[in-house]
Design an enzyme around this catalytic site. Structure first.
Site, PDB file in Angstrom:
ATOM      1  N   LYS A 132     -59.957   9.478  -7.686  1.00  0.00           N
ATOM      2  CA  LYS A 132     -58.602   9.592  -7.097  1.00  0.00           C
ATOM      3  C   LYS A 132     -57.708  10.473  -7.961  1.00  0.00           C
ATOM      4  CE  LYS A 132     -55.446   6.220  -7.873  1.00  0.00           C
ATOM      5  NZ  LYS A 132     -54.187   6.716  -8.458  1.00  0.00           N
ATOM      6  N   ASN A 133     -57.754  10.250  -9.268  1.00  0.00           N
ATOM      7  CA  ASN A 133     -56.801  10.957 -10.127  1.00  0.00           C
ATOM      8  C   ASN A 133     -57.180  12.408 -10.376  1.00  0.00           C
ATOM      9  OD1 ASN A 133     -55.210   8.735 -10.055  1.00  0.00           O
ATOM     10  ND2 ASN A 133     -55.758   7.986 -12.098  1.00  0.00           N
ATOM     11  N   ARG A 153     -47.367   7.997  -6.875  1.00  0.00           N
ATOM     12  CA  ARG A 153     -47.004   8.750  -8.067  1.00  0.00           C
ATOM     13  C   ARG A 153     -47.500  10.196  -7.959  1.00  0.00           C
ATOM     14  NH1 ARG A 153     -43.577   8.811 -12.367  1.00  0.00           N
ATOM     15  NH2 ARG A 153     -44.522   9.892 -14.104  1.00  0.00           N
ATOM     16  N   CYS A 155     -47.520   2.693  -8.637  1.00  0.00           N
ATOM     17  CA  CYS A 155     -47.543   1.343  -9.214  1.00  0.00           C
ATOM     18  C   CYS A 155     -46.343   1.151 -10.125  1.00  0.00           C
ATOM     19  CB  CYS A 155     -48.828   1.138 -10.009  1.00  0.00           C
ATOM     20  SG  CYS A 155     -50.292   1.098  -8.974  1.00  0.00           S
ATOM     21  N   ARG A 158     -41.337   5.128 -15.545  1.00  0.00           N
ATOM     22  CA  ARG A 158     -42.277   6.255 -15.484  1.00  0.00           C
ATOM     23  C   ARG A 158     -41.471   7.546 -15.333  1.00  0.00           C
ATOM     24  NH1 ARG A 158     -47.349   4.658 -11.695  1.00  0.00           N
ATOM     25  NH2 ARG A 158     -48.345   6.345 -12.848  1.00  0.00           N
ATOM     26  N   PRO A 159     -40.762   7.931 -16.393  1.00  0.00           N
ATOM     27  CA  PRO A 159     -39.925   9.132 -16.301  1.00  0.00           C
ATOM     28  C   PRO A 159     -40.771  10.392 -16.147  1.00  0.00           C
ATOM     29  CG  PRO A 159     -40.020   8.365 -18.573  1.00  0.00           C
ATOM     30  CD  PRO A 159     -40.764   7.356 -17.752  1.00  0.00           C
ATOM     31  N   ILE A 160     -40.114  11.501 -15.757  1.00  0.00           N
ATOM     32  CA  ILE A 160     -40.850  12.770 -15.650  1.00  0.00           C
ATOM     33  C   ILE A 160     -40.172  13.839 -16.510  1.00  0.00           C
ATOM     34  CG2 ILE A 160     -41.924  12.306 -13.405  1.00  0.00           C
ATOM     35  CD1 ILE A 160     -39.791  14.098 -12.128  1.00  0.00           C
ATOM     36  N   ASP A 161     -39.551  13.390 -17.603  1.00  0.00           N
ATOM     37  CA  ASP A 161     -38.814  14.322 -18.467  1.00  0.00           C
ATOM     38  C   ASP A 161     -39.718  15.398 -19.069  1.00  0.00           C
ATOM     39  OD1 ASP A 161     -39.743  11.849 -19.874  1.00  0.00           O
ATOM     40  OD2 ASP A 161     -39.205  13.034 -21.639  1.00  0.00           O
ATOM     41  N   ASP A 199     -55.918   1.981 -17.098  1.00  0.00           N
ATOM     42  CA  ASP A 199     -56.285   1.506 -15.763  1.00  0.00           C
ATOM     43  C   ASP A 199     -57.419   0.477 -15.812  1.00  0.00           C
ATOM     44  OD1 ASP A 199     -54.396   3.184 -14.713  1.00  0.00           O
ATOM     45  OD2 ASP A 199     -55.800   4.788 -14.226  1.00  0.00           O
ATOM     46  N   ARG A 210     -55.057   1.977  -2.130  1.00  0.00           N
ATOM     47  CA  ARG A 210     -54.561   3.252  -2.645  1.00  0.00           C
ATOM     48  C   ARG A 210     -55.604   3.903  -3.546  1.00  0.00           C
ATOM     49  NH1 ARG A 210     -50.124   2.430  -5.943  1.00  0.00           N
ATOM     50  NH2 ARG A 210     -50.613   4.569  -6.377  1.00  0.00           N
TER      51      ARG A 210
HETATM   52  C1  EPZ Z   1     -51.718   8.934 -14.531  1.00  0.00           C
HETATM   53  O1  EPZ Z   1     -50.360   8.511 -14.390  1.00  0.00           O
HETATM   54  C2  EPZ Z   1     -52.499   8.177 -13.497  1.00  0.00           C
HETATM   55  N1  EPZ Z   1     -51.952   8.438 -12.173  1.00  0.00           N
HETATM   56  C3  EPZ Z   1     -52.439   6.680 -13.786  1.00  0.00           C
HETATM   57  O2  EPZ Z   1     -53.309   6.032 -12.869  1.00  0.00           O
HETATM   58  C4  EPZ Z   1     -52.922   6.409 -15.200  1.00  0.00           C
HETATM   59  O3  EPZ Z   1     -52.716   5.046 -15.491  1.00  0.00           O
HETATM   60  C5  EPZ Z   1     -52.150   7.270 -16.189  1.00  0.00           C
HETATM   61  O4  EPZ Z   1     -52.230   8.658 -15.817  1.00  0.00           O
HETATM   62  C6  EPZ Z   1     -52.652   7.139 -17.616  1.00  0.00           C
HETATM   63  O5  EPZ Z   1     -54.019   7.474 -17.689  1.00  0.00           O
HETATM   64  C7  EPZ Z   1     -52.287   9.541 -11.490  1.00  0.00           C
HETATM   65  O6  EPZ Z   1     -53.031  10.390 -11.956  1.00  0.00           O
HETATM   66  C8  EPZ Z   1     -51.724   9.677 -10.135  1.00  0.00           C
HETATM   67  P1  EPZ Z   1     -48.775   9.540 -17.867  1.00  0.00           P
HETATM   68  P2  EPZ Z   1     -49.196   9.323 -15.070  1.00  0.00           P
HETATM   69  O7  EPZ Z   1     -47.840  10.611 -17.500  1.00  0.00           O
HETATM   70  O8  EPZ Z   1     -49.501  10.766 -14.995  1.00  0.00           O
HETATM   71  C9  EPZ Z   1     -44.772   8.264 -20.200  1.00  0.00           C
HETATM   72  C10 EPZ Z   1     -53.960   4.378 -11.308  1.00  0.00           C
HETATM   73  O9  EPZ Z   1     -54.007   3.132 -11.223  1.00  0.00           O
HETATM   74  N2  EPZ Z   1     -44.181   9.534 -19.705  1.00  0.00           N
HETATM   75  O10 EPZ Z   1     -49.929   9.865 -18.744  1.00  0.00           O
HETATM   76  O11 EPZ Z   1     -47.931   8.824 -14.507  1.00  0.00           O
HETATM   77  C11 EPZ Z   1     -44.939   7.254 -19.078  1.00  0.00           C
HETATM   78  O12 EPZ Z   1     -43.755   6.568 -18.847  1.00  0.00           O
HETATM   79  C12 EPZ Z   1     -52.762   5.072 -11.941  1.00  0.00           C
HETATM   80  O13 EPZ Z   1     -54.834   5.125 -10.845  1.00  0.00           O
HETATM   81  C13 EPZ Z   1     -42.902   9.894 -20.108  1.00  0.00           C
HETATM   82  O14 EPZ Z   1     -42.251   9.202 -20.878  1.00  0.00           O
HETATM   83  O15 EPZ Z   1     -49.327   8.835 -16.574  1.00  0.00           O
HETATM   84  C14 EPZ Z   1     -46.051   6.389 -19.598  1.00  0.00           C
HETATM   85  O16 EPZ Z   1     -45.512   5.408 -20.447  1.00  0.00           O
HETATM   86  C15 EPZ Z   1     -51.721   4.125 -12.413  1.00  0.00           C
HETATM   87  N3  EPZ Z   1     -42.375  11.069 -19.621  1.00  0.00           N
HETATM   88  C16 EPZ Z   1     -46.915   7.345 -20.431  1.00  0.00           C
HETATM   89  O17 EPZ Z   1     -46.086   8.489 -20.651  1.00  0.00           O
HETATM   90  C17 EPZ Z   1     -43.069  11.880 -18.761  1.00  0.00           C
HETATM   91  O18 EPZ Z   1     -42.550  12.921 -18.368  1.00  0.00           O
HETATM   92  C18 EPZ Z   1     -48.211   7.790 -19.755  1.00  0.00           C
HETATM   93  O19 EPZ Z   1     -47.922   8.360 -18.487  1.00  0.00           O
HETATM   94  C19 EPZ Z   1     -44.373  11.488 -18.362  1.00  0.00           C
HETATM   95  C20 EPZ Z   1     -44.891  10.305 -18.847  1.00  0.00           C
END
Ligand code: EPZ
Length: 435
Positions: A22-23, A92, A116, A121-124, A309, A403
């Site tokens: 999926k990812n 997401r 989820c 889950r910021p996108i900064d 995950d 999902r």
């Molecule tokens: C991806 O989420 C996956 N989702 C998640 O899978 C997975 O748990 C995660 O990566 C970690 O491996 C998809 O690919 C759609 P991150 P993502 O950005 O990209 C912080 C599942 O069940 N952060 O690596 O959202 C954030 O808050 C899902 O399949 C910022 O602070 O994960 C988190 O604490 C759930 N600012 C950490 O980084 C940002 O701009 C990791 O998030 C981006 C992230």
């Protein structure tokens, strides 16, 4: 409401091949917007997030059609930069459309992405990287609005933490930018290397994906070609089948390298399961009469650490194991909302922030519980495999699970579990008709 019901007592036997990850599929579908030719993604499961992605592609002016289990995308001439609110909020993965829409339409309007509820889950980092490439952030509260004036330009950007999503966003943005982009402190998850392999097959020039330093030489505004791509297998689904070892028996996962989930397999081995690793498959054997070992301190971390995950799945394995365990999630603040469901099944389980405490040695019984999120829901289904013979666990709100798994109940049933999916509304409807 959708539910999954499991009746305990059956050992599992057989082999199973995970579907495409999926990812990977979600960023790949967004990436096809950068392509001027059709793209084929092989063996894509019909997940709810995939359906949302197809709706989203259509909404912005592109599209994809099923050819058996493959998805074939059609290149679009004109793209709208606006993602409809309902589609953005449904997953997401809608965040992966920011960079392709900005590239294609010159602007992108993304209401805040859903998915989820694992904590903030910021996108900064996505936005900081895009800004460094010349994008202008016009709004970022309820709806992110980005614009570019001219082609995005390559940059040297250090991610403040190795975010999977931000690494993908910036890789996508850099493919058609002008000049070279270097991403430092990038995430190393296998889905990033897979997305880069797809983009390179379409003509992009990416090196280092899967390591902390990724270099992308942009096309300077030209679109990419298309390609046929066999997507990486879903390592989290593979871990779910491996964790089904709770039930005892022997499960073989085929067409999936054990390297992609090595930390999870190490955990199962440390818990007393027998793990046989081949080049592209692995088997988990567990004698039903032997107690699993608890007393574990696990930490979920970025790849190649124990994947966040898989943390709820590991918890499901440890519920009945001998000795108390703790799992700490270093990525998300609210990963263990499934603790409440575990407790309703009779486990000594409680979450405090990022930490899940499990008392161990639980004698689980049947109950009706609610899936709080995708992996937490899958973990509750797994826990159901470990309840006493004849006891039944019903997991409500199983739409979350769909999902990420096309048919988890069917997969487990094919391995020998007494497991089925249903809908409460339909049953109630049928009963009313009978009356
Ligand atoms: C991806 O989420 C996956 N989702 C998640 O899978 C997975 O748990 C995660 O990566 C970690 O491996 C998809 O690919 C759609 P991150 P993502 O950005 O990209 C912080 C599942 O069940 N952060 O690596 O959202 C954030 O808050 C899902 O399949 C910022 O602070 O994960 C988190 O604490 C759930 N600012 C950490 O980084 C940002 O701009 C990791 O998030 C981006 C992230």
């Amino acid at each position: 409401m959708e539910y999954i019901e499991v009746t305990g007592g059956n050992p599992l036997r057989g082999s199973i091949r995970p579907a495409a990850a999926k990812n990977s599929v979600l960023p790949l579908l967004a990436a096809t917007l950068l392509c001027a030719q059709p793209c084929t993604l092989r063996r894509v499961p019909l997940l709810r997030d995939v359906q949302t992605s197809l709706d989203l592609l259509r909404a912005v002016g592109s599209g994809a059609a099923w050819a058996g289990q493959d998805l074939v995308t059609q290149p679009a001439r004109q793209i709208s930069g606006r993602v409809p609110t309902a589609l953005a909020g449904a997953m997401r993965g809608s965040v992966f459309y920011l960079a392709p829409l900005l590239t294609r339409a010159g602007w992108a309007e993304l209401p805040l992405p859903g998915g989820c509820r694992l904590g903030p889950r910021p996108i900064d980092i996505h936005l900081a990287g895009l800004t460094a490439m010349g994008a202008q952030v016009c709004a970022a509260a309820e709806c992110v609005v980005l614009r570019r004036h001219g082609v995005l330009r390559g940059t040297d950007f250090a991610l403040r933490l190795p975010s999977v999503g931000a690494t993908l966003t910036l890789m996508l943005a850099a493919c058609c930018a002008a000049g070279v982009t270097t991403l430092r402190g990038a995430a190393c998850e296998p889905e990033i290397a897979d997305t880069a392999a797809f983009l390179n097959a379409c003509g992009a020039k990416i090196t280092g994906a899967g390591t902390p330093v990724v270099c992308i030489r942009g096309t300077g505004g030209e679109l990419l070609d298309g390609c046929v791509h066999t997507v990486l297998p879903d390592r989290i689904a593979a871990a779910t089948y491996a964790a089904a070892a709770i039930a005892g028996g022997r499960v073989t996962v085929t067409q999936c390298s054990p390297v992609w989930l090595a930390a999870f397999l190490d955990f199962l081995q440390g818990s007393g399961c027998e793990v046989a690793r081949g080049e592209n498959e692995f088997s988990i054997t567990r004698d039903q009469d032997t107690k699993l070992r608890g007393g574990q301190e696990l930490v979920a971390a970025a790849y190649p650490g124990l994947a966040t995950d898989t943390a709820p799945l590991a918890a499901a394995v440890l519920l009945g194991a001998e000795g108390a365990s703790r799992i700490y999630d270093g990525l998300f603040q609210n990963r263990f909302a499934c603790a409440q469901g575990f407790a309703a099944l009779g486990a000594d389980a409680r979450s405090e922030g990022r930490l899940l405490y499990l008392g161990g040695s639980a004698k689980l019984h049947g109950a009706t519980v609610t899936a709080p999120d995708l992996r937490g829901g899958a973990a509750l289904v797994l826990a159901g495999l470990g309840v006493g013979e004849g006891s039944c666990v019903r997991v409500l709100d199983a739409g979350h699970i769909r999902r990420g798994y096309a048919d988890l109940a069917g997969d487990l049933r094919r391995l020998g579990a007494d497991c089925r999916a249903g809908r409460t509304g339909t049953e109630a409807g049928r009963q009313t008709k009978k009356l």
